[in-house]
Design a protein around this motif. Structure first.
Motif, PDB file in Angstrom:
ATOM      1  N   CYS A  83      55.890   3.681   5.610  1.00  0.00           N
ATOM      2  CA  CYS A  83      54.778   3.823   4.677  1.00  0.00           C
ATOM      3  C   CYS A  83      55.319   4.079   3.267  1.00  0.00           C
ATOM      4  CB  CYS A  83      53.792   4.887   5.139  1.00  0.00           C
ATOM      5  SG  CYS A  83      54.416   6.533   5.048  1.00  0.00           S
ATOM      6  N   VAL A  84      54.465   3.789   2.290  1.00  0.00           N
ATOM      7  CA  VAL A  84      54.867   3.842   0.884  1.00  0.00           C
ATOM      8  C   VAL A  84      55.414   5.222   0.498  1.00  0.00           C
ATOM      9  CG1 VAL A  84      53.860   3.824  -1.436  1.00  0.00           C
ATOM     10  CG2 VAL A  84      53.351   1.983   0.175  1.00  0.00           C
ATOM     11  N   GLY A  85      54.738   6.288   0.984  1.00  0.00           N
ATOM     12  CA  GLY A  85      55.193   7.647   0.677  1.00  0.00           C
ATOM     13  C   GLY A  85      56.635   7.857   1.122  1.00  0.00           C
ATOM     14  N   GLU A  86      56.975   7.340   2.313  1.00  0.00           N
ATOM     15  CA  GLU A  86      58.348   7.491   2.820  1.00  0.00           C
ATOM     16  C   GLU A  86      59.350   6.753   1.945  1.00  0.00           C
ATOM     17  OE1 GLU A  86      59.026   6.769   7.093  1.00  0.00           O
ATOM     18  OE2 GLU A  86      56.880   7.152   7.318  1.00  0.00           O
ATOM     19  N   HIS A  87      58.976   5.536   1.523  1.00  0.00           N
ATOM     20  CA  HIS A  87      59.875   4.766   0.649  1.00  0.00           C
ATOM     21  C   HIS A  87      60.160   5.544  -0.633  1.00  0.00           C
ATOM     22  CE1 HIS A  87      60.550   0.925   2.543  1.00  0.00           C
ATOM     23  NE2 HIS A  87      59.264   0.786   2.827  1.00  0.00           N
ATOM     24  N   LEU A  88      59.104   6.087  -1.240  1.00  0.00           N
ATOM     25  CA  LEU A  88      59.282   6.781  -2.519  1.00  0.00           C
ATOM     26  C   LEU A  88      60.050   8.089  -2.331  1.00  0.00           C
ATOM     27  CD1 LEU A  88      55.828   6.085  -4.235  1.00  0.00           C
ATOM     28  CD2 LEU A  88      57.998   4.896  -4.585  1.00  0.00           C
ATOM     29  N   THR A  89      59.842   8.744  -1.189  1.00  0.00           N
ATOM     30  CA  THR A  89      60.587   9.981  -0.916  1.00  0.00           C
ATOM     31  C   THR A  89      62.058   9.657  -0.701  1.00  0.00           C
ATOM     32  OG1 THR A  89      58.636  10.951   0.046  1.00  0.00           O
ATOM     33  CG2 THR A  89      60.713  11.993   0.631  1.00  0.00           C
ATOM     34  N   GLU A  90      62.320   8.558   0.008  1.00  0.00           N
ATOM     35  CA  GLU A  90      63.689   8.158   0.304  1.00  0.00           C
ATOM     36  C   GLU A  90      64.472   7.887  -0.985  1.00  0.00           C
ATOM     37  OE1 GLU A  90      64.916   8.303   3.327  1.00  0.00           O
ATOM     38  OE2 GLU A  90      66.881   7.730   2.502  1.00  0.00           O
ATOM     39  N   ILE A  91      63.836   7.187  -1.890  1.00  0.00           N
ATOM     40  CA  ILE A  91      64.524   6.838  -3.149  1.00  0.00           C
ATOM     41  C   ILE A  91      64.704   8.087  -4.016  1.00  0.00           C
ATOM     42  CG2 ILE A  91      62.734   6.179  -4.839  1.00  0.00           C
ATOM     43  CD1 ILE A  91      64.327   3.439  -4.733  1.00  0.00           C
ATOM     44  N   THR A  92      63.792   9.038  -3.879  1.00  0.00           N
ATOM     45  CA  THR A  92      63.886  10.280  -4.657  1.00  0.00           C
ATOM     46  C   THR A  92      65.013  11.166  -4.121  1.00  0.00           C
ATOM     47  OG1 THR A  92      61.511  10.120  -4.848  1.00  0.00           O
ATOM     48  CG2 THR A  92      62.486  12.108  -5.692  1.00  0.00           C
ATOM     49  N   ARG A  93      65.324  11.002  -2.818  1.00  0.00           N
ATOM     50  CA  ARG A  93      66.411  11.800  -2.217  1.00  0.00           C
ATOM     51  C   ARG A  93      67.713  11.558  -2.960  1.00  0.00           C
ATOM     52  NH1 ARG A  93      64.540  13.153   2.730  1.00  0.00           N
ATOM     53  NH2 ARG A  93      64.025  11.090   3.471  1.00  0.00           N
ATOM     54  N   ALA A  94      67.940  10.294  -3.352  1.00  0.00           N
ATOM     55  CA  ALA A  94      69.178   9.968  -4.078  1.00  0.00           C
ATOM     56  C   ALA A  94      69.117  10.470  -5.522  1.00  0.00           C
ATOM     57  CB  ALA A  94      69.403   8.459  -4.045  1.00  0.00           C
ATOM     58  N   SER A  95      67.971  10.335  -6.161  1.00  0.00           N
ATOM     59  CA  SER A  95      67.890  10.678  -7.592  1.00  0.00           C
ATOM     60  C   SER A  95      67.529  12.148  -7.836  1.00  0.00           C
ATOM     61  CB  SER A  95      66.844   9.788  -8.272  1.00  0.00           C
ATOM     62  OG  SER A  95      65.553  10.071  -7.765  1.00  0.00           O
ATOM     63  N   GLY A  96      66.916  12.800  -6.833  1.00  0.00           N
ATOM     64  CA  GLY A  96      66.495  14.199  -7.012  1.00  0.00           C
ATOM     65  C   GLY A  96      65.363  14.361  -8.020  1.00  0.00           C
ATOM     66  N   GLU A  98      61.941  14.598  -7.964  1.00  0.00           N
ATOM     67  CA  GLU A  98      60.625  14.787  -7.309  1.00  0.00           C
ATOM     68  C   GLU A  98      59.485  14.853  -8.327  1.00  0.00           C
ATOM     69  OE1 GLU A  98      63.255  16.573  -6.446  1.00  0.00           O
ATOM     70  OE2 GLU A  98      63.588  16.041  -4.337  1.00  0.00           O
ATOM     71  N   ASN A  99      59.744  15.524  -9.454  1.00  0.00           N
ATOM     72  CA  ASN A  99      58.672  15.642 -10.459  1.00  0.00           C
ATOM     73  C   ASN A  99      58.313  14.275 -11.032  1.00  0.00           C
ATOM     74  OD1 ASN A  99      58.635  18.328 -10.074  1.00  0.00           O
ATOM     75  ND2 ASN A  99      59.870  18.836 -11.887  1.00  0.00           N
ATOM     76  N   ARG A 100      59.367  13.482 -11.283  1.00  0.00           N
ATOM     77  CA  ARG A 100      59.134  12.134 -11.823  1.00  0.00           C
ATOM     78  C   ARG A 100      58.336  11.300 -10.809  1.00  0.00           C
ATOM     79  NH1 ARG A 100      64.004   8.119 -13.399  1.00  0.00           N
ATOM     80  NH2 ARG A 100      64.858   9.943 -14.440  1.00  0.00           N
ATOM     81  N   ARG A 101      58.704  11.441  -9.533  1.00  0.00           N
ATOM     82  CA  ARG A 101      57.989  10.687  -8.485  1.00  0.00           C
ATOM     83  C   ARG A 101      56.510  11.053  -8.480  1.00  0.00           C
ATOM     84  NH1 ARG A 101      59.274  12.936  -2.881  1.00  0.00           N
ATOM     85  NH2 ARG A 101      58.008  14.555  -3.838  1.00  0.00           N
ATOM     86  N   ASP A 102      56.230  12.360  -8.515  1.00  0.00           N
ATOM     87  CA  ASP A 102      54.834  12.797  -8.452  1.00  0.00           C
ATOM     88  C   ASP A 102      54.046  12.327  -9.671  1.00  0.00           C
ATOM     89  OD1 ASP A 102      55.566  13.916  -6.112  1.00  0.00           O
ATOM     90  OD2 ASP A 102      55.685  15.970  -6.861  1.00  0.00           O
ATOM     91  N   GLU A 103      54.702  12.361 -10.825  1.00  0.00           N
ATOM     92  CA  GLU A 103      54.029  11.915 -12.057  1.00  0.00           C
ATOM     93  C   GLU A 103      53.728  10.410 -11.997  1.00  0.00           C
ATOM     94  OE1 GLU A 103      56.178  13.349 -15.447  1.00  0.00           O
ATOM     95  OE2 GLU A 103      54.659  12.589 -16.862  1.00  0.00           O
ATOM     96  N   LEU A 104      54.689   9.645 -11.463  1.00  0.00           N
ATOM     97  CA  LEU A 104      54.486   8.188 -11.361  1.00  0.00           C
ATOM     98  C   LEU A 104      53.374   7.868 -10.354  1.00  0.00           C
ATOM     99  CD1 LEU A 104      58.199   6.922 -11.437  1.00  0.00           C
ATOM    100  CD2 LEU A 104      56.453   6.547 -13.195  1.00  0.00           C
ATOM    101  N   ILE A 105      53.379   8.577  -9.231  1.00  0.00           N
ATOM    102  CA  ILE A 105      52.345   8.342  -8.211  1.00  0.00           C
ATOM    103  C   ILE A 105      50.964   8.578  -8.815  1.00  0.00           C
ATOM    104  CG2 ILE A 105      51.340   9.294  -6.074  1.00  0.00           C
ATOM    105  CD1 ILE A 105      54.261   9.725  -5.100  1.00  0.00           C
ATOM    106  N   LYS A 106      50.857   9.677  -9.580  1.00  0.00           N
ATOM    107  CA  LYS A 106      49.556  10.022 -10.160  1.00  0.00           C
ATOM    108  C   LYS A 106      49.152   8.998 -11.230  1.00  0.00           C
ATOM    109  CE  LYS A 106      47.343  13.774 -12.576  1.00  0.00           C
ATOM    110  NZ  LYS A 106      47.703  14.631 -13.675  1.00  0.00           N
ATOM    111  N   SER A 107      50.064   8.723 -12.154  1.00  0.00           N
ATOM    112  CA  SER A 107      49.654   7.885 -13.283  1.00  0.00           C
ATOM    113  C   SER A 107      49.572   6.398 -12.917  1.00  0.00           C
ATOM    114  CB  SER A 107      50.589   8.094 -14.481  1.00  0.00           C
ATOM    115  OG  SER A 107      51.908   7.940 -14.073  1.00  0.00           O
ATOM    116  N   PHE A 108      50.246   5.978 -11.853  1.00  0.00           N
ATOM    117  CA  PHE A 108      50.155   4.579 -11.422  1.00  0.00           C
ATOM    118  C   PHE A 108      48.997   4.381 -10.429  1.00  0.00           C
ATOM    119  CE2 PHE A 108      54.620   2.568 -12.219  1.00  0.00           C
ATOM    120  CZ  PHE A 108      54.680   3.171 -13.457  1.00  0.00           C
ATOM    121  N   GLY A 109      48.244   5.460 -10.151  1.00  0.00           N
ATOM    122  CA  GLY A 109      47.094   5.365  -9.245  1.00  0.00           C
ATOM    123  C   GLY A 109      47.511   5.058  -7.815  1.00  0.00           C
TER     124      GLY A 109
END
Ligand SMILES: Nc1ncnc2c1ncn2[C@@H]1O[C@H](COP(=O)(O)OP(=O)(O)OP(=O)(O)O)[C@@H](O)[C@H]1O
Length: 231
Positions: A83-96, A98-109
């Motif tokens: 699922c999409v959430g897992e993909h985004l979490t996986e990529i965030t694991r490498a970059s660390g 999390e805040n950027r991920r949450d902001e993108l999820i919110k602002s990209f709808g």
């Protein structure tokens, strides 16, 4: 930050038409720069040369203060089983990031898409998820090759303004067929023309619209007119 194309000529192997003939142009500084031109003129080819996935050209591409170049495109698909959430979490694991991920999820709808499989999303949703995946990685230059295709105008505007606000020091090469969009959001529009025309590339100033700044409609109209005449 500087990208310089110097005397670029290129022809795909086993074809008899050249795509580029002595192209010379510069992109400098962070922000949104556009590659614009008719279908088949060579925008993707030039972008891939910059990303080093098309080689065998003559001339030189020089870059300064740009180490990481990422190339995103609108038809890119990621495995549909997670699922999409897992993909985004996986990529965030490498970059660390999390805040950027949450902001993108919110602002990209994308909140409503997190529990869905990628393959079940609409094309515009898939493109937004894919773009978010790139923005979670390390980059100095992100090439967006029609990366926001199939996204409605209002959402697209919000996304572009958000990217500008979140990544003020990064360089973006934005490829789109939408004249009003490139004139409004990009600081520079590189109009690519048929290789029979001289020069093959013409640079035009765009509005570089930012959130909270008033639009200069006269300037915008002039830019659009210049782009049309250059094309
Ligand atoms: N791998 C390839 N082998 C041979 N010719 C190719 C190859 N890839 C692209 N071309 C040709 O090179 C030219 C430029 O293609 P390119 O995809 O760069 O154009 P474009 O401006 O990005 O087009 P569009 O706006 O339709 O996406 C076209 O004539 C295309 O047919």
């Amino acid at each position: 930050m500087l990208i310089e194309f110097k005397d670029i000529s290129f022809q795909y192997r086993d074809t008899d038409t050249c795509v580029f003939k002595d192209i010379t142009c510069q992109i400098s500084g962070p922000g949104f720069h556009s590659l614009f031109g008719p279908s088949g003129v060579g925008k993707t080819t030039l972008a891939k040369m910059l990303a080093r996935s098309v080689n065998g050209f003559s001339g030189e591409i020089m870059v300064q203060q740009i180490d990481n170049i990422l190339y995103s495109y609108n038809l890119e698909r990621i495995p549909g089983w997670a699922c999409v959430g897992e993909h985004l979490t996986e990529i965030t694991r490498a970059s660390g990031e999390e805040n950027r991920r949450d902001e993108l999820i919110k602002s990209f709808g994308l909140r409503g898409c997190l529990d869905s499989r990628f393959s079940r999303l609409s094309m515009g949703q898939q493109n937004r998820v894919n773009l978010a995946r790139y923005l979670l990685q390390e980059f100095d230059l992100l090439i967006m090759d029609e990366s926001l295709a199939n996204v409605d105008e209002i959402t697209k505007e919000k996304i572009i303004l958000k990217i500008k606000a979140m990544f003020p020091g990064k360089c973006f090469l934005y490829i789109s067929h939408n004249l009003a969009e490139v004139a409004k959001f990009c600081k520079q529009i590189l109009v690519l023309r048929d290789s029979a025309k001289t020069p093959q590339m013409i640079s035009i100033d765009g509005q570089n619209h930012m959130k909270g700044k008033p639009l200069d409609k006269k300037f915008l109209e002039r830019s659009m007119l210049e782009i049309v005449h250059a094309s």
